[in-house]
Scaffold this active site. Structure first.
Site, short mmCIF file in Angstrom:
data_model
loop_
_atom_site.label_atom_id
_atom_site.label_comp_id
_atom_site.label_asym_id
_atom_site.label_seq_id
_atom_site.Cartn_x
_atom_site.Cartn_y
_atom_site.Cartn_z
N ASP A 36 0.83 -1.22 0.00
CA ASP A 36 0.00 0.00 0.00
C ASP A 36 0.86 1.27 0.00
O ASP A 36 0.66 2.17 0.85
CB ASP A 36 -0.91 0.03 1.24
CG ASP A 36 -1.69 -1.27 1.45
OD1 ASP A 36 -2.07 -1.90 0.46
OD2 ASP A 36 -1.91 -1.64 2.62
N GLU B 156 -11.43 0.13 -3.05
CA GLU B 156 -10.56 0.65 -1.98
C GLU B 156 -9.36 1.34 -2.64
O GLU B 156 -9.32 1.50 -3.85
CB GLU B 156 -10.09 -0.47 -1.05
CG GLU B 156 -9.24 -1.52 -1.72
CD GLU B 156 -8.92 -2.73 -0.84
OE1 GLU B 156 -9.39 -2.81 0.30
OE2 GLU B 156 -8.18 -3.62 -1.32
O1 FUB Z 1 -3.17 -3.58 3.54
C1 FUB Z 1 -4.47 -3.84 4.04
C2 FUB Z 1 -5.47 -3.50 3.00
O2 FUB Z 1 -5.25 -4.26 1.82
C3 FUB Z 1 -5.42 -2.07 2.51
O3 FUB Z 1 -5.92 -1.14 3.40
C4 FUB Z 1 -6.17 -2.22 1.25
O4 FUB Z 1 -6.11 -1.15 0.38
C5 FUB Z 1 -5.54 -3.47 0.68
O5 FUB Z 1 -4.35 -3.21 0.01
#
Ligand code: FUB
Length: 346
Positions: A31, A244
């Site tokens: 991320d 997301e």
């Molecule tokens: O790293 C945990 C979660 O996985 C992140 O918050 C999301 O965007 C995904 O990458």
């Protein structure tokens, strides 16, 4: 890339075909939120660990406990790990799952924005501050008032305003806030509380921040994404709709909102004339990487643009053990981003 296709992969061959290699290999990182501060690149990633939690569709296996900051003199240089910058044990309101963070600078103070579950198991977004881009960061005692869900991305506009984009469905809990308050009913499935497939998709959120960058200056608004006919993307349009990993950058005066489509594993983008949108869907930035999640950031350095992203190549496909990478990102004359395939064909 879905888990069930991973067992057939020859990882040494795939890692050879990868267009870029992990920025660091001594820890797992994911991320990546990249920024240029004082002429240097700083990367704010999640710090992936194997905490032993079983894989599920709500992301329980992403049980991260702290953040490290990486820096690079340029995208071609080695990355330096500056060590622990914030640990969950020092955040009074947080209980677990330090997910994707971001950072910003204002008047010489550095702000680390991060999601974590509070003591009721509800994702909130917090802020921690420090006087160096590498931390250490001191957390505020409470999460940002009225914050919820995950994946904060903070964008500084040319007029000096700062906006936070955030949200994530399934394990990111965005769907549980549809009525404006948290739906505490037991979550039997990650798609419970989502709109039907023929309804408009759930949107990421955006809120301008207060001058001290510690709170929302306004109630979060929807980041609406429209299709080529001016209609909102539908929830069932899994190849295009928001899941997301919000990111915002500006190119030639236009606002580029980019995000992950989650279960279809693309990084896509949409463009608007202002930071609130509505945005119009444009296409894909990144084809699927190895590993379930895809999450990125985009930043300009010395007149070139770069995509920071992650994959699970180093861990040979373990979903929650990822590595951050960087590659150049280019545009055509009309401002369209050329789609990147993270692996060469040969
Ligand atoms: O790293 C945990 C979660 O996985 C992140 O918050 C999301 O965007 C995904 O990458």
């Amino acid at each position: 890339m879905p888990e069930d296709s991973i067992e057939h992969i020859d990882f040494s061959e795939l890692n050879r075909r990868a267009i870029s290699q992990p920025l660091v290999k001594h820890i797992y990182t994911a991320d990546p939120s990249a920024h240029v501060f004082n002429g240097k690149i700083y990367i704010y990633p999640s710090h992936d660990i194997d905490a032993g939690d079983a894989f599920d569709d709500l992301g329980s296996h992403f049980a991260m406990e702290d953040y490290h900051v990486l820096s690079m003199d340029s995208p071609a240089d080695e990355a330096t790990d500056h060590g622990p910058a914030l640990h969950i044990k020092d955040v009074p309101w947080a209980s677990k799952q330090m997910w994707a963070p971001d950072a910003a600078e204002k008047n010489g103070t550095y702000y680390l924005f991060f999601p974590a579950k509070d003591h009721d198991g509800i994702f909130r977004i917090g802020v921690a501050t420090g006087n160096s881009p590498t931390g250490p960061f001191t957390p505020q005692p409470q999460a940002i008032k009225n914050s919820f869900s995950i994946d904060p991305a903070v964008f500084k506009d040319e007029d000096g305003s700062y906006y936070m984009y955030f949200g994530g469905i399934w394990g990111g809990q965005l769907q549980r806030w549809r009525t404006g308050s948290f739906n505490a009913a037991e979550e039997k499935s990650p798609v419970a509380h989502l709109p039907a497939d023929d309804e408009p998709a759930l949107c990421a959120k955006v809120a301008r921040l207060t001058n001290d960058l510690l709170e929302f200056a306004e109630a979060p608004k929807d980041v609406m994404i429209l299709d080529e006919n001016g209609k909102p993307l539908l929830q069932g349009n899994n190849d295009r709709r928001f899941f997301e990993a919000s990111w915002m950058h500006k190119y030639n005066g236009k606002y580029y909102f980019s995000y992950s489509t989650g279960d279809t594993h693309y990084i896509c983008y949409a463009i608007a004339d202002n930071p609130y949108g509505p945005f119009t869907y444009q296409g894909r930035i990144l084809e699927p990487v190895v590993g379930w999640t895809s999450h990125h950031s985009i930043c300009e350095f010395n007149d070139k643009w770069y995509l920071f992203y992650h994959d699970s190549g180093l861990s040979e496909g373990v979903t929650h053990l990822r590595s951050v990478k960087v590659t150049e990102l280019t545009y055509d004359a009309a401002g369209k981003i050329h789609t990147i395939n993270p692996y060469r064909s040969k």
